[in-house]
Design a protein around this motif. Sequence first.
Motif, PDB file in Angstrom:
ATOM      1  N   LYS A  92       0.822  -1.310   0.026  1.00 61.77           N
ATOM      2  CA  LYS A  92      -0.079  -0.026   0.015  1.00 61.77           C
ATOM      3  C   LYS A  92       1.040   1.333  -0.175  1.00 61.77           C
ATOM      4  CE  LYS A  92      -4.154  -1.981   2.383  1.00 61.77           C
ATOM      5  NZ  LYS A  92      -4.747  -1.792   3.544  1.00 61.77           N
ATOM      6  N   ILE A  93       1.866   1.192   0.821  1.00 61.28           N
ATOM      7  CA  ILE A  93       2.622   2.383   0.945  1.00 61.28           C
ATOM      8  C   ILE A  93       3.459   2.833  -0.320  1.00 61.28           C
ATOM      9  CG2 ILE A  93       4.863   3.130   2.014  1.00 61.28           C
ATOM     10  CD1 ILE A  93       2.121   4.124   3.530  1.00 61.28           C
ATOM     11  N   ASN A  94       4.081   1.411  -0.747  1.00 58.48           N
ATOM     12  CA  ASN A  94       5.059   1.870  -2.058  1.00 58.48           C
ATOM     13  C   ASN A  94       4.187   2.050  -3.293  1.00 58.48           C
ATOM     14  OD1 ASN A  94       7.110   0.914  -0.464  1.00 58.48           O
ATOM     15  ND2 ASN A  94       7.086  -1.159  -0.766  1.00 58.48           N
ATOM     16  N   HIS A  95       3.018   2.181  -3.318  1.00 59.43           N
ATOM     17  CA  HIS A  95       1.958   2.425  -4.391  1.00 59.43           C
ATOM     18  C   HIS A  95       1.479   3.798  -4.126  1.00 59.43           C
ATOM     19  CE1 HIS A  95       2.644  -0.912  -7.068  1.00 59.43           C
ATOM     20  NE2 HIS A  95       2.665  -1.821  -6.045  1.00 59.43           N
ATOM     21  N   THR A  96       1.820   4.353  -3.150  1.00 61.42           N
ATOM     22  CA  THR A  96       1.300   5.899  -2.707  1.00 61.42           C
ATOM     23  C   THR A  96       2.202   6.888  -3.059  1.00 61.42           C
ATOM     24  OG1 THR A  96       0.124   4.822  -1.026  1.00 61.42           O
ATOM     25  CG2 THR A  96       0.073   7.219  -0.820  1.00 61.42           C
ATOM     26  N   VAL A  97       1.488   7.971  -3.584  1.00 60.05           N
ATOM     27  CA  VAL A  97       2.269   9.095  -4.108  1.00 60.05           C
ATOM     28  C   VAL A  97       1.527  10.408  -3.355  1.00 60.05           C
ATOM     29  CG1 VAL A  97       3.122  10.940  -5.898  1.00 60.05           C
ATOM     30  CG2 VAL A  97       3.086   8.237  -6.261  1.00 60.05           C
ATOM     31  N   ILE A  98       2.418  11.035  -2.409  1.00 53.32           N
ATOM     32  CA  ILE A  98       1.751  12.207  -1.740  1.00 53.32           C
ATOM     33  C   ILE A  98       2.629  13.550  -2.287  1.00 53.32           C
ATOM     34  CG2 ILE A  98       1.177  13.254   0.440  1.00 53.32           C
ATOM     35  CD1 ILE A  98      -0.136  10.831   0.124  1.00 53.32           C
ATOM     36  N   GLU A  99       1.869  14.489  -3.055  1.00 53.70           N
ATOM     37  CA  GLU A  99       2.217  15.869  -3.378  1.00 53.70           C
ATOM     38  C   GLU A  99       3.433  15.603  -4.169  1.00 53.70           C
ATOM     39  OE1 GLU A  99       1.111  18.997  -2.737  1.00 53.70           O
ATOM     40  OE2 GLU A  99      -0.604  18.069  -2.111  1.00 53.70           O
ATOM     41  N   GLY A 100       3.591  14.466  -5.118  1.00 51.49           N
ATOM     42  CA  GLY A 100       4.454  14.214  -5.998  1.00 51.49           C
ATOM     43  C   GLY A 100       5.506  13.390  -5.369  1.00 51.49           C
ATOM     44  N   HIS A 101       5.534  13.178  -4.359  1.00 52.98           N
ATOM     45  CA  HIS A 101       6.587  12.475  -3.695  1.00 52.98           C
ATOM     46  C   HIS A 101       6.169  10.819  -3.266  1.00 52.98           C
ATOM     47  CE1 HIS A 101       8.981  15.999  -3.115  1.00 52.98           C
ATOM     48  NE2 HIS A 101       7.876  16.388  -2.738  1.00 52.98           N
ATOM     49  N   ARG A 102       6.714   9.831  -3.893  1.00 53.39           N
ATOM     50  CA  ARG A 102       6.546   8.422  -3.794  1.00 53.39           C
ATOM     51  C   ARG A 102       7.136   8.211  -2.512  1.00 53.39           C
ATOM     52  NH1 ARG A 102       4.401   4.601  -6.351  1.00 53.39           N
ATOM     53  NH2 ARG A 102       4.272   5.559  -8.400  1.00 53.39           N
ATOM     54  N   MET A 103       6.107   7.205  -1.747  1.00 55.34           N
ATOM     55  CA  MET A 103       6.499   6.720  -0.413  1.00 55.34           C
ATOM     56  C   MET A 103       7.066   5.302  -0.429  1.00 55.34           C
ATOM     57  SD  MET A 103       2.933   8.023   1.589  1.00 55.34           S
ATOM     58  CE  MET A 103       3.495   7.779   3.440  1.00 55.34           C
ATOM     59  N   HIS A 104       7.936   5.210   0.616  1.00 53.33           N
ATOM     60  CA  HIS A 104       8.713   3.851   0.607  1.00 53.33           C
ATOM     61  C   HIS A 104       8.518   3.342   2.107  1.00 53.33           C
ATOM     62  CE1 HIS A 104      11.451   0.528  -0.226  1.00 53.33           C
ATOM     63  NE2 HIS A 104      12.047   1.188   0.861  1.00 53.33           N
ATOM     64  N   PHE A 105       8.114   1.614   1.987  1.00 54.81           N
ATOM     65  CA  PHE A 105       8.200   1.262   3.429  1.00 54.81           C
ATOM     66  C   PHE A 105       9.368   0.365   3.724  1.00 54.81           C
ATOM     67  CE2 PHE A 105       6.502  -2.342   6.045  1.00 54.81           C
ATOM     68  CZ  PHE A 105       6.535  -1.811   7.347  1.00 54.81           C
ATOM     69  N   ASN A 106      10.061   0.390   4.568  1.00 54.53           N
ATOM     70  CA  ASN A 106      11.196  -0.359   4.753  1.00 54.53           C
ATOM     71  C   ASN A 106      11.240  -1.324   5.981  1.00 54.53           C
ATOM     72  OD1 ASN A 106      11.748   1.119   6.857  1.00 54.53           O
ATOM     73  ND2 ASN A 106      13.440   2.464   5.949  1.00 54.53           N
ATOM     74  N   GLY A 107      10.210  -1.436   6.590  1.00 63.35           N
ATOM     75  CA  GLY A 107       9.877  -2.260   7.679  1.00 63.35           C
ATOM     76  C   GLY A 107       9.885  -3.844   7.510  1.00 63.35           C
ATOM     77  N   THR A 108      10.503  -4.760   8.277  1.00 69.28           N
ATOM     78  CA  THR A 108      10.611  -6.112   8.097  1.00 69.28           C
ATOM     79  C   THR A 108       9.801  -7.001   8.899  1.00 69.28           C
ATOM     80  OG1 THR A 108      12.343  -6.340   9.565  1.00 69.28           O
ATOM     81  CG2 THR A 108      12.922  -5.603   7.182  1.00 69.28           C
ATOM     82  N   GLY A 109       9.470  -8.123   8.563  1.00 68.68           N
ATOM     83  CA  GLY A 109       8.281  -8.857   9.230  1.00 68.68           C
ATOM     84  C   GLY A 109       9.048  -9.428  10.686  1.00 68.68           C
ATOM     85  N   LEU A 110      10.674  -9.299  10.506  1.00 68.90           N
ATOM     86  CA  LEU A 110      11.332  -9.967  11.777  1.00 68.90           C
ATOM     87  C   LEU A 110      11.545  -9.041  12.777  1.00 68.90           C
ATOM     88  CD1 LEU A 110      13.064 -12.202  12.967  1.00 68.90           C
ATOM     89  CD2 LEU A 110      15.019 -11.285  11.694  1.00 68.90           C
ATOM     90  N   GLU A 111      11.416  -7.767  12.493  1.00 70.50           N
ATOM     91  CA  GLU A 111      11.572  -6.626  13.236  1.00 70.50           C
ATOM     92  C   GLU A 111      10.009  -6.475  13.990  1.00 70.50           C
ATOM     93  OE1 GLU A 111      13.014  -1.929  13.486  1.00 70.50           O
ATOM     94  OE2 GLU A 111      12.404  -2.912  11.518  1.00 70.50           O
ATOM     95  N   LEU A 112       9.120  -6.337  13.118  1.00 69.96           N
ATOM     96  CA  LEU A 112       7.510  -6.366  13.720  1.00 69.96           C
ATOM     97  C   LEU A 112       7.451  -7.352  14.727  1.00 69.96           C
ATOM     98  CD1 LEU A 112       5.191  -4.904  14.176  1.00 69.96           C
ATOM     99  CD2 LEU A 112       4.433  -5.869  11.862  1.00 69.96           C
ATOM    100  N   PHE A 113       8.029  -8.753  14.231  1.00 70.23           N
ATOM    101  CA  PHE A 113       7.907  -9.979  15.094  1.00 70.23           C
ATOM    102  C   PHE A 113       8.434  -9.672  16.560  1.00 70.23           C
ATOM    103  CE2 PHE A 113       8.934 -14.192  16.944  1.00 70.23           C
ATOM    104  CZ  PHE A 113       7.606 -14.711  16.566  1.00 70.23           C
TER     105      PHE A 113
END
Length: 121
Positions: free
Chosen positions: A63-84
């Motif tokens: 969802k985040i990697n396919h979102t552009v806000i005010e001309g700026h593409r967003m990127h998500f760099n979280g990992t499942g291991l860290e969230l775990f």
Amino acid sequence: MNNQGQQPSTRQARSQNMKFGRYSYFDGGLFELILLSLGGFIMTVFTIGILYPWALCLVYGWKINHTVIEGHRMHFNGTGLELFGNWIKWFLLSIITIGIYSFWVNIKLEDWKAKHTTFVN
């Protein structure tokens, strides 16, 4: 650079990221979302919830990697291991506080997502 050897203006750079006549948009497709959601559901069910953080990262990252806000593409760099790791910590805190900490888990999850979300350009 433009034809005068200068960097493009912010307006020119933003116009390159315009879609549907807007600077803010979502460009993901339904088929991808269905496949990711189904895959995440299957991962979660067959591992009795252990891979839920990975499934959450897959869907949220998409969802985040396919979102552009005010001309700026967003990127998500979280990992499942860290969230775990956080998931275990939050679970133990909920047990220790007899469930009281569970009211803060959604807020902590949103904070974790925001911490791992950046702008590409």
